[in-house]
Each structure stands twice: as C-alpha cells, then as structure tokens.
Design a protein around this motif. Structure first.
Motif, mmCIF file in Angstrom:
data_model
loop_
_atom_site.group_PDB
_atom_site.id
_atom_site.type_symbol
_atom_site.label_atom_id
_atom_site.label_comp_id
_atom_site.label_asym_id
_atom_site.label_seq_id
_atom_site.Cartn_x
_atom_site.Cartn_y
_atom_site.Cartn_z
ATOM 1 N N CYS A 256 0.843 -1.200 0.000
ATOM 2 C CA CYS A 256 0.000 0.000 0.000
ATOM 3 C C CYS A 256 0.880 1.253 0.000
ATOM 4 C CB CYS A 256 -0.919 0.008 1.222
ATOM 5 S SG CYS A 256 -0.015 0.136 2.778
ATOM 6 N N VAL B 80 2.284 4.540 1.858
ATOM 7 C CA VAL B 80 2.505 5.088 3.203
ATOM 8 C C VAL B 80 3.231 6.423 3.028
ATOM 9 C CG1 VAL B 80 3.502 4.724 5.483
ATOM 10 C CG2 VAL B 80 2.693 2.755 4.154
ATOM 11 N N GLY C 141 4.728 0.539 1.057
ATOM 12 C CA GLY C 141 4.695 -0.076 2.383
ATOM 13 C C GLY C 141 3.712 -1.219 2.370
ATOM 14 N N GLU D 103 0.189 -3.127 4.507
ATOM 15 C CA GLU D 103 -0.866 -3.061 5.531
ATOM 16 C C GLU D 103 -1.026 -4.455 6.120
ATOM 17 O OE1 GLU D 103 -5.052 -0.806 5.982
ATOM 18 O OE2 GLU D 103 -5.001 -2.287 4.363
ATOM 19 N N LYS E 5 -5.403 -3.118 12.249
ATOM 20 C CA LYS E 5 -4.744 -2.850 10.970
ATOM 21 C C LYS E 5 -3.683 -1.758 11.160
ATOM 22 C CE LYS E 5 -7.254 -5.187 7.759
ATOM 23 N NZ LYS E 5 -6.676 -6.043 6.727
ATOM 24 N N GLU E 6 -2.504 -2.020 10.641
ATOM 25 C CA GLU E 6 -1.421 -1.032 10.723
ATOM 26 C C GLU E 6 -0.696 -0.963 9.389
ATOM 27 O OE1 GLU E 6 0.537 0.551 13.513
ATOM 28 O OE2 GLU E 6 -0.040 -0.602 15.285
ATOM 29 N N LYS E 7 -0.166 0.229 9.089
ATOM 30 C CA LYS E 7 0.638 0.407 7.871
ATOM 31 C C LYS E 7 2.080 0.707 8.272
ATOM 32 C CE LYS E 7 -3.020 2.117 4.790
ATOM 33 N NZ LYS E 7 -3.438 3.231 3.899
#
Length: 717
Positions: free
Chosen positions: A92, A94, A99, A101, A108-110
């Motif tokens: 994704c 960032v 980056g 996800e 959920k974190e990026k």
C-alpha cells in the motif's frame, strides 16, 4: 568494537565478521548461515527472520518479504506493482512510499518499507551481537548496483533506525570483487596489464554482471550490466505455474484460488529446482495440498528448461551490456567468476560458458562471497583492524546533472551541466563555480531517466545557496560549491564558499639550482629572492547551503526510532513471558514426576498431597485462565510452587550433597591409603637397595684383603 558485513538479500541475509585473522560467516539462533529476509506480524508480537519463516504459511497476509525491492520506491512505481505478484501481504501507500498493511496486535497497521527494513536489521544486529558477545555498531551493507540515490538514502535511514552505523553501502558485485582481489597474491603490478574478471551474480530476484580490473592493491570497476527481473524466483514461478495447470487437469484442484496452497506449491517448486540443478529428474509430493487432495509429480531437467526458455534467452543480456559499456571484447576477459545461488542452474552455466568460449570459475563461495567482501570493506574502514592496503574504485551507474536559473546579468550562461558522468569513478568530488550577485538555487537530477529502475523520480536534491551578494564595486561574487558523490553513492553539496581575485607575490624560481656547498659558503652575503605579482583566487568566507533531499525528515526519523524501540521492548517482554510460561509448565510436569520418584522419601504424606493438589490446580489454571497473561503472574505462580516444593527439594539436595561428600571423603581416604602404601613400598625398596650396596661393598673389601701384594708375589717367585 566489531567489524560486520551484511549481505542484505531479497530472500535471505548473510553476515560476515572479521575475527581469527579472517572472515567468518556467523550462524543464527537455529544454526543456519543465512537468515530469511522476512518480517511477520501477529496478534501478540512481531516475528523476524527464522520466526517469520516458521509461521509464514499460516500467516501469509501478515508476512512480508522482498524488502529490498520495496525500499525507496513509491507505491505507484510499476516495479512495486509487479512485486505484489510475489508478495502475500498487501502492498500500500505510506506517505508516498511503498509499504504494507498488516494486522498487528489485533488492529490494521501500515508500515513503510524503510521501517520494515529497519525491523529486520534490528534482528540481524541481535543475532550478530549474541554470536560476538559484543555490541554491534559499525557495519557495511550490500545493495544492488542499480540502486538510486533515493534507495540508498532509505537504506541508510533504515540502518539509523536499527541503531547501526553504516560505514559504507557497497554494490553487491563490488563487494564480491573486493573479497576476490584482497586475498590474491599474484595480481599484476602497476605497470603491467591488469587482470580483467567478469563477475556474474544471479540471485533470488536480480542479475548483475560487472567487469573489474585488478592490479596489486586495487580494483577498478569498469562497467556493470543488470537485469532487475531475472533470478531464482522466476524459475520457481515457472515451475509453480506448470504444477498449477497439471494439478487442475489431473487432480481437479486450482491452487491459484487458494493462497496457502499456492504458497506450499511454490516452496515445493523451489526445492525441486535445487534438486534438478544436480540431478536429471526430481519428484515432488505434497500431502493434503487443497481439499484433502494429495499431489505428486515428476519433472525432468529438460522439461524445466523448456518452461524457462524465455528466461534463458536473456542470460547473456547483462554480460553484453557490460562489455559494450567497457568497450571490451569477449577475448579481453581473463576469468568469469560465477556467484549467487541461481548460477548453479546448469542451463545458465552452459549459456555463459558458450558465450565466452572458455571454462567458468567457481573459486568463490557462491552464497557467501558478498558477505565476505562486505566484512573486508568494513575492516578496511574500521580503525580496529589492520588490513592489507586495497583501494576500491567503483563507478557512477547513472549520470547526474545540475540545473539552475540563468543569471539576469549573464544572458548566454548555460543552465545545466552533467557533473558526474556515466562511468565516472566513485567516490568523487567536483568544484562548481558560479558568478552571482544574489542567492541562488541548484537542482540535481539524473540526466537519463529512462535508465532508472521502474519509474523512480529522477530528482535527486535541491540546494539553496545563501549569503550571496555583489561586492563593493557591484561586481559578481565568485561562488565555489563542493559537490561530492560519496562512498555510499549518495550525492551532496557538502560546502560552499566565495573567493576574490587578488594579486599576491610569489618567489620566482631561479635558473639552475646551486648545490648545497655553494649555498652554505654564500650564507654571509645572501641575495634577496626575486618575486613576482600574480593573480590568484583567495578564499574569503563560507556560504551557507540549505539542502532538500529524499532522506526522511529528522522528526519523522525520530518518531520511527521511538516506535521501533517500543516494538522491540514489547517483543522482548513477550519472549520473556513465553519463557516463564514454559518454565512454569516444565516445573509442573517435573515435580509431578519426581514427587513419586526422587523426592518421595524426603516428603511426608501431607506434604505430598499438598504439592500434588497445588500442581493440579496450577495445571488447570495454566490451560484455562493462564493461557495468556503477564510475565509477573507466571513468576508469582512459580514462586507459589517453589514455596511448597522448596523444603522437599532442599532435603533431597542435602542428602545428595552428603552422599557426594561421603563419596569424595572415601575417595580421598582411598587415595591417601594408596599414597601411604606407595610411600612404604618406595622406602622398602630404597632400604633393600642400600643393604644390597652395603653387601657388595663388604664383599669387595674382603677380596682386596685376600689378594697378595706385589712384594709377596715376588718372594714366592
């Protein structure tokens, strides 16, 4: 202080360290000489390296690989979009960077690619520190020769976040060449024809061919060619596609629709590829691959070569590119050194050998050559080790130009200049001169954007020169800027200053030199030396420079460092908690077994019942409420058990100690008895010897007494 070289690969990473008067490749926590380049995330913690590999199949969407192919790239780059085909995690955007996800700690974190590489380098740092029993700071890290300024800056940022000081980012094939040359004692001298070696490096995901000239004490990279999408994973992919079609037809299952099945097939294909490099055919078998179906297949080497025929047609491309850039012919190359795991594929070896018409060399360790070269490079740059002098001259792979606005007072002024041309030696410094009456800006960019990987922005940096003004006569200020392409291959305008044309006096060299005797004799009447006035540029002051580059801002970097430290401490706490949980579980089973065995006679029936009851309660708690709790709770539960079992264990140990002391005492008494017996025997032998010597002496005296004297003998005659 340690000296560490890191071969940061797309699939795995090797670490070389300088010790024992050489370079060692260190092993990780499971005794492997390479560590998977993977970062995984789960509901409790992160999994890095081997731990990420272990849980990869069961946690595909939260396991990230090919880290070095994402770092320094934008999400919109077509190369990044291509990586999604090889990545099980969702790539994704960032903040403009590529980056991923993932699900981490239940949400959920990026994470940007730079953060992911930093996480992985932290693991490599810990593995190395544990092996060396020293803190790790100074390192050399390998990068592909085709990395641009933005990718190299991102690697340095990742090293900073991981708490590492990168002394140098070194190109993969340059590191290999250093490891090759520094150990050779038969290199030609400075005036002789250099030894030309072609290094062919085919790894997991890319292919580099470099021509390097060697002379005693130095190497010069002459040219580098590469194919960024040619490597072992392309062979794995071709085999997997073949099996996907075969399984669909033969077993009526489509592994393309099931990520886990596809991943298991890919892993089996990779193993088969390795077997086929040494054998004419290889079997493959996967149990319960999908829908409880077991699959089997056999592939011959010839079949694999047909599958990868389009790839094999590209084998000579980078070699031809490098030869053309160096303006050399095939006959000009003395040796062809093959490194990288994929160079074990017979078809590749045959194609390269056929192209050159001579045998290939495999004198280097194909998997570890880069790590060894990196460690040598780090040792050269470190003050700790004394290393044989060896100069490394790399080259600029992408030409860099500076552009600026035209000065209103100089209508015919050029507005661009290629400062570092393709093939220039690196590191390198150039001085740029400008005539200005007011502050001005420069921009650095790659002169040929089409050469760059993917669609990387050709912009390198912007430099604003402050403090520029006209002099007292309203003339131009002569501005000098020092532009440097450093060891890492990163561009900076390091300093700026202004000069003035001034007349200075300098001595005029006399015709014919007087010898020392004449000079000494003429000291008394020395003649004043002649001088002349010449115009020279004299440095008068500094010019401040404001720099804008692709490196992340300091505030963002500090936030990432803080986040990494926080995650690192969380991982450490989780590991320690699991350790205490395992210790509690082991204690329960051990005590339950020993209370009826070793400890039985040291506990009363009441104590036994109490301990058994406690162990049963503790086991029930551990598998119900205590399945996931804190470290302090497990420690408290361990203390509860030890409080009851402690006196019993103490009695057992006291008896053990008493028995051991008794055995030792008996052994000592036995030894003392033996020593006494030996001493008595020795004394008896000595006395017998003395008595024997005394008897012999008496017998001798008696013989002398009975023997006639000379006079007596004469009288008898």
């Amino acid at each position: 202080m340690s000296v560490v070289g890191i071969d940061f690969g797309a699939q795995s990473t090797k670490v070389g360290v300088a010790r024992n008067k050489g370079i060692d490749i260190i092993t990780n926590e499971v005794s492997n000489r390479s560590t998977p380049s993977l970062v995984g995330f789960n509901a409790r913690s992160r999994a890095l390296g081997e731990a990420a590999k272990t849980q990869e199949t069961s946690n595909l969407k939260n396991t990230v690989g090919n880290l070095k192919r994402l770092i320094g790239r934008s999400f919109s780059d077509p190369d990044v979009q291509l990586e999604q085909e090889y990545s099980t995690a969702a790539i994704c955007d960032v903040n403009g960077q590529a980056g991923v996800e993932v699900n981490y700690l239940g949400k959920k974190e990026k994470f940007a690619a730079t953060q992911l590489v930093a996480m992985y380098l932290t693991k490599i740092r810990d593995i190395t520190a544990r092996e060396l029993r020293l803190p790790v700071s100074d390192v050399t890290i390998s990068v592909p020769a085709w990395f641009t300024d933005v990718q190299r800056r991102a690697m340095l940022d990742a090293a900073d976040i991981a708490g590492l000081k990168a002394l140098r980012l070194i190109n993969d094939t340059t590191a290999t060449a250093l490891g090759y040359g520094i150990t050779k004692l038969d290199l030609p001298g400075p005036e002789e024809k250099p030894r030309r070696v072609m290094f062919v490096d085919i790894g997991h995901s890319d292919y580099t061919a470099s021509i390097v000239e060697f002379r005693k004490g130095e190497l010069n990279v002459k040219a580098t060619g590469y194919d960024r999408h040619f490597g072992g994973r392309n062979f794995d992919r071709a085999l997997t596609e073949h099996f996907a079609n075969e399984f669909k037809e033969k077993f009526k299952i489509d592994v393309r629709t099931n990520a886990k099945a596809w991943s298991r097939t890919l892993a089996a294909a990779e193993k088969m590829k390795k077997v086929l490099s040494a054998n004419p055919a290889a079997p493959m078998s996967i149990e319960s691959l999908m829908e409880d179906v077991d699959v089997r297949a056999i592939v011959k080497r010839e079949e694999l070569e047909v599958m990868v025929a389009p790839l094999l047609e590209r084998v000579t491309g980078p070699i031809e590119q490098a030869l053309a850039e160096a303006k050399l012919k095939v006959d000009d190359i003395d040796h062809i050194e093959m490194v990288g795991g994929c160079t074990r594929v017979p078809a590749i070896k045959e194609a390269v050998a056929k192209f050159f018409g001579k045998p290939l060399s495999f004198t280097l360790n194909q998997d570890e050559a880069i790590a060894r070269g990196c460690a040598f490079s780090c040792a050269i740059l470190s003050p700790v080790f004394r290393v044989r002098d060896f100069s490394v001259h790399d080259i600029v792979n992408y030409p860099i130009e500076f552009t600026w606005e035209q000065s209103p007072e100089i209508p015919d002024e050029d507005t661009s200049l290629t400062v570092f041309g393709h093939g220039n030696i690196m590191p390198s410094t150039k001085i740029l001169t400008f005539y200005r009456k007011q502050p001005f800006d420069l921009e650095a960019r790659y002169a040929e954007p089409d050469m760059l990987p993917g669609k990387i922005n050709p912009w390198v940096g912007r430099f604003s020169v402050k403090g520029v003004k006209a002099d007292a006569n309203d003339d131009f200020m002569i501005c000098k800027l020092k532009a440097r392409l450093n060891l890492h291959g990163i561009l900076n305008v390091e300093s700026g200053y202004y000069v003035e044309d001034m007349e200075v006096e300098e001595p005029v060299p006399e015709e014919g030199e007087k010898d020392a005797m004449d000079t000494d004799a003429a000291k008394g009447d020395e003649q004043p030396k002649k001088t002349r006035k010449v115009k020279k540029q004299v440095r008068k002051g500094d010019l401040p420079i404001s720099v804008g580059s692709s490196s992340i801002e300091q505030s963002a970097k500090e936030a990432w460092i803080e986040r990494e430290n926080s995650m690192y401490m969380e991982d450490k706490l989780i590991a320690e908690t699991d350790e205490k949980k395992n210790e509690l579980e082991a204690s329960i089973y051990e005590l339950r077994d020993k209370i009826e065995g070793d400890y039985s006679e040291f506990a009363s029936e009441e104590e036994k019942d109490k301990l058994k009851s406690k162990l049963m309660d503790m086991e029930d708690w551990l598998y119900e409420e205590g399945e996931d709790t804190t470290k302090s709770v497990y420690v408290a539960k361990l203390d509860e058990i030890r409080f009851i079992a402690g006196p019993i264990i103490q009695r057992y140990r006291e008896k053990q100690d008493a028995e051991r002391d008794a055995v030792l005492k008996a052994q000592e008494e036995e030894a003392a008895k033996k020593r006494a017996e030996q001493e008595a025997k020795r004394q008896a032998e000595e006395e017998a010897k003395k008595a024997e010597e005394a008897a012999k002496k008496q017998e001798g005296d008696a013989e002398m007494k009975d023997a006639p004297t000379e006079g007596e003998a004469a009288d008898k005659q």
